[in-house]
Design a protein around this motif. Structure first.
Motif, mmCIF file in Angstrom:
data_model
loop_
_atom_site.group_PDB
_atom_site.id
_atom_site.type_symbol
_atom_site.label_atom_id
_atom_site.label_comp_id
_atom_site.label_asym_id
_atom_site.label_seq_id
_atom_site.Cartn_x
_atom_site.Cartn_y
_atom_site.Cartn_z
ATOM 1 N N GLY A 144 0.809 -1.213 0.000
ATOM 2 C CA GLY A 144 0.000 0.000 0.000
ATOM 3 C C GLY A 144 0.841 1.262 0.000
ATOM 4 O O GLY A 144 0.392 2.311 0.408
ATOM 5 N N GLY A 145 2.077 1.161 -0.472
ATOM 6 C CA GLY A 145 2.967 2.316 -0.528
ATOM 7 C C GLY A 145 2.538 3.285 -1.612
ATOM 8 O O GLY A 145 1.596 3.037 -2.362
ATOM 9 N N PRO A 146 3.224 4.405 -1.726
ATOM 10 C CA PRO A 146 2.862 5.402 -2.738
ATOM 11 C C PRO A 146 3.079 4.851 -4.141
ATOM 12 O O PRO A 146 3.972 4.041 -4.369
ATOM 13 C CB PRO A 146 3.816 6.565 -2.450
ATOM 14 N N LEU A 147 2.266 5.297 -5.078
ATOM 15 C CA LEU A 147 2.390 4.813 -6.448
ATOM 16 C C LEU A 147 3.548 5.487 -7.175
ATOM 17 O O LEU A 147 4.035 4.976 -8.156
ATOM 18 C CB LEU A 147 1.084 5.072 -7.206
ATOM 19 N N LYS A 148 3.985 6.643 -6.680
ATOM 20 C CA LYS A 148 5.089 7.349 -7.305
ATOM 21 C C LYS A 148 6.050 7.786 -6.213
ATOM 22 O O LYS A 148 5.631 8.313 -5.187
ATOM 23 C CB LYS A 148 4.568 8.568 -8.066
ATOM 24 N N SER A 149 7.345 7.539 -6.431
ATOM 25 C CA SER A 149 8.320 7.968 -5.433
ATOM 26 C C SER A 149 8.469 9.482 -5.489
ATOM 27 O O SER A 149 8.322 10.099 -6.544
ATOM 28 C CB SER A 149 9.668 7.289 -5.670
ATOM 29 N N GLN A 150 8.761 10.078 -4.343
ATOM 30 C CA GLN A 150 8.918 11.519 -4.265
ATOM 31 C C GLN A 150 10.350 11.854 -3.904
ATOM 32 O O GLN A 150 11.004 11.119 -3.181
ATOM 33 C CB GLN A 150 7.979 12.099 -3.216
ATOM 34 N N SER A 151 10.821 12.961 -4.426
ATOM 35 C CA SER A 151 12.166 13.408 -4.148
ATOM 36 C C SER A 151 12.121 14.900 -3.865
ATOM 37 O O SER A 151 11.520 15.670 -4.622
ATOM 38 C CB SER A 151 13.072 13.126 -5.348
ATOM 39 N N LEU A 152 12.746 15.317 -2.770
ATOM 40 C CA LEU A 152 12.768 16.735 -2.429
ATOM 41 C C LEU A 152 13.477 17.523 -3.518
ATOM 42 O O LEU A 152 13.052 18.605 -3.893
ATOM 43 C CB LEU A 152 13.457 16.942 -1.081
ATOM 44 N N MET A 153 14.558 16.967 -4.049
ATOM 45 C CA MET A 153 15.279 17.662 -5.108
ATOM 46 C C MET A 153 14.411 17.809 -6.344
ATOM 47 O O MET A 153 14.347 18.871 -6.953
ATOM 48 C CB MET A 153 16.560 16.914 -5.463
ATOM 49 N N ARG A 154 13.737 16.739 -6.729
ATOM 50 C CA ARG A 154 12.886 16.793 -7.914
ATOM 51 C C ARG A 154 11.738 17.769 -7.703
ATOM 52 O O ARG A 154 11.332 18.475 -8.628
ATOM 53 C CB ARG A 154 12.341 15.394 -8.210
ATOM 54 N N ASP A 155 11.199 17.819 -6.492
ATOM 55 C CA ASP A 155 10.086 18.724 -6.213
ATOM 56 C C ASP A 155 10.532 20.174 -6.074
ATOM 57 O O ASP A 155 9.723 21.084 -6.201
ATOM 58 C CB ASP A 155 9.376 18.301 -4.927
ATOM 59 N N SER A 156 11.831 20.408 -5.800
ATOM 60 C CA SER A 156 12.316 21.765 -5.551
ATOM 61 C C SER A 156 12.634 22.529 -6.829
ATOM 62 O O SER A 156 12.686 23.752 -6.808
ATOM 63 C CB SER A 156 13.575 21.728 -4.685
ATOM 64 N N TYR A 157 12.876 21.831 -7.915
ATOM 65 C CA TYR A 157 13.271 22.487 -9.151
ATOM 66 C C TYR A 157 12.236 22.274 -10.231
ATOM 67 O O TYR A 157 11.484 21.314 -10.209
ATOM 68 C CB TYR A 157 14.617 21.939 -9.645
ATOM 69 N N THR A 158 12.241 23.181 -11.210
ATOM 70 C CA THR A 158 11.343 23.031 -12.352
ATOM 71 C C THR A 158 11.946 22.007 -13.314
ATOM 72 O O THR A 158 13.160 21.792 -13.311
ATOM 73 C CB THR A 158 11.153 24.385 -13.060
ATOM 74 N N PRO A 159 11.134 21.387 -14.161
ATOM 75 C CA PRO A 159 11.632 20.328 -15.050
ATOM 76 C C PRO A 159 12.757 20.786 -15.987
ATOM 77 O O PRO A 159 13.604 19.988 -16.370
ATOM 78 C CB PRO A 159 10.399 19.913 -15.848
ATOM 79 N N ASP A 160 12.769 22.075 -16.360
ATOM 80 C CA ASP A 160 13.803 22.523 -17.300
ATOM 81 C C ASP A 160 15.201 22.459 -16.691
ATOM 82 O O ASP A 160 16.189 22.322 -17.414
ATOM 83 C CB ASP A 160 13.510 23.945 -17.796
ATOM 84 N N VAL A 161 15.327 22.525 -15.372
ATOM 85 C CA VAL A 161 16.635 22.417 -14.732
ATOM 86 C C VAL A 161 17.243 21.051 -15.014
ATOM 87 O O VAL A 161 18.429 20.938 -15.343
ATOM 88 C CB VAL A 161 16.519 22.654 -13.208
ATOM 89 N N PHE A 162 16.451 20.012 -14.937
ATOM 90 C CA PHE A 162 16.940 18.660 -15.172
ATOM 91 C C PHE A 162 17.216 18.421 -16.651
ATOM 92 O O PHE A 162 18.104 17.650 -17.005
ATOM 93 C CB PHE A 162 15.963 17.628 -14.630
#
Length: 75
Positions: free
Chosen positions: A17-35
């Motif tokens: 029953g874990g989350p369906l998508k893993s979360q990352s503070l780094m991924r959540d902190s930046y906009t997609p264009d940074v990556f």
């Protein structure tokens, strides 16, 4: 990302029953264009190449296994 995927799969198997998508503070902190702009050189990792790190770990664990086998054989 391999470690994140392994961690995610481990958590899903152990804790149902874990989350369906893993979360990352780094991924959540930046906009997609940074990556998208980030340049990742897989052959250069903090001053060492991946091959050097792999060889170091291979020798390290081989040494640990030899020490363990010697302890078991000779007490």
């Amino acid at each position: 990302s391999d470690y994140q995927q392994l961690s995610y799969n481990f958590n899903i198997n152990i804790f149902q029953g874990g989350p369906l998508k893993s979360q990352s503070l780094m991924r959540d902190s930046y906009t997609p264009d940074v990556f998208q702009k980030a340049v990742i050189d897989p052959r250069h990792w903090h001053g060492r190449t991946i091959n050097e790190l792999g060889r170091w770990y291979e020798k390290f664990f081989l040494d640990l296994n030899v020490q363990k086998a010697m302890k078991e054989k000779h007490g």
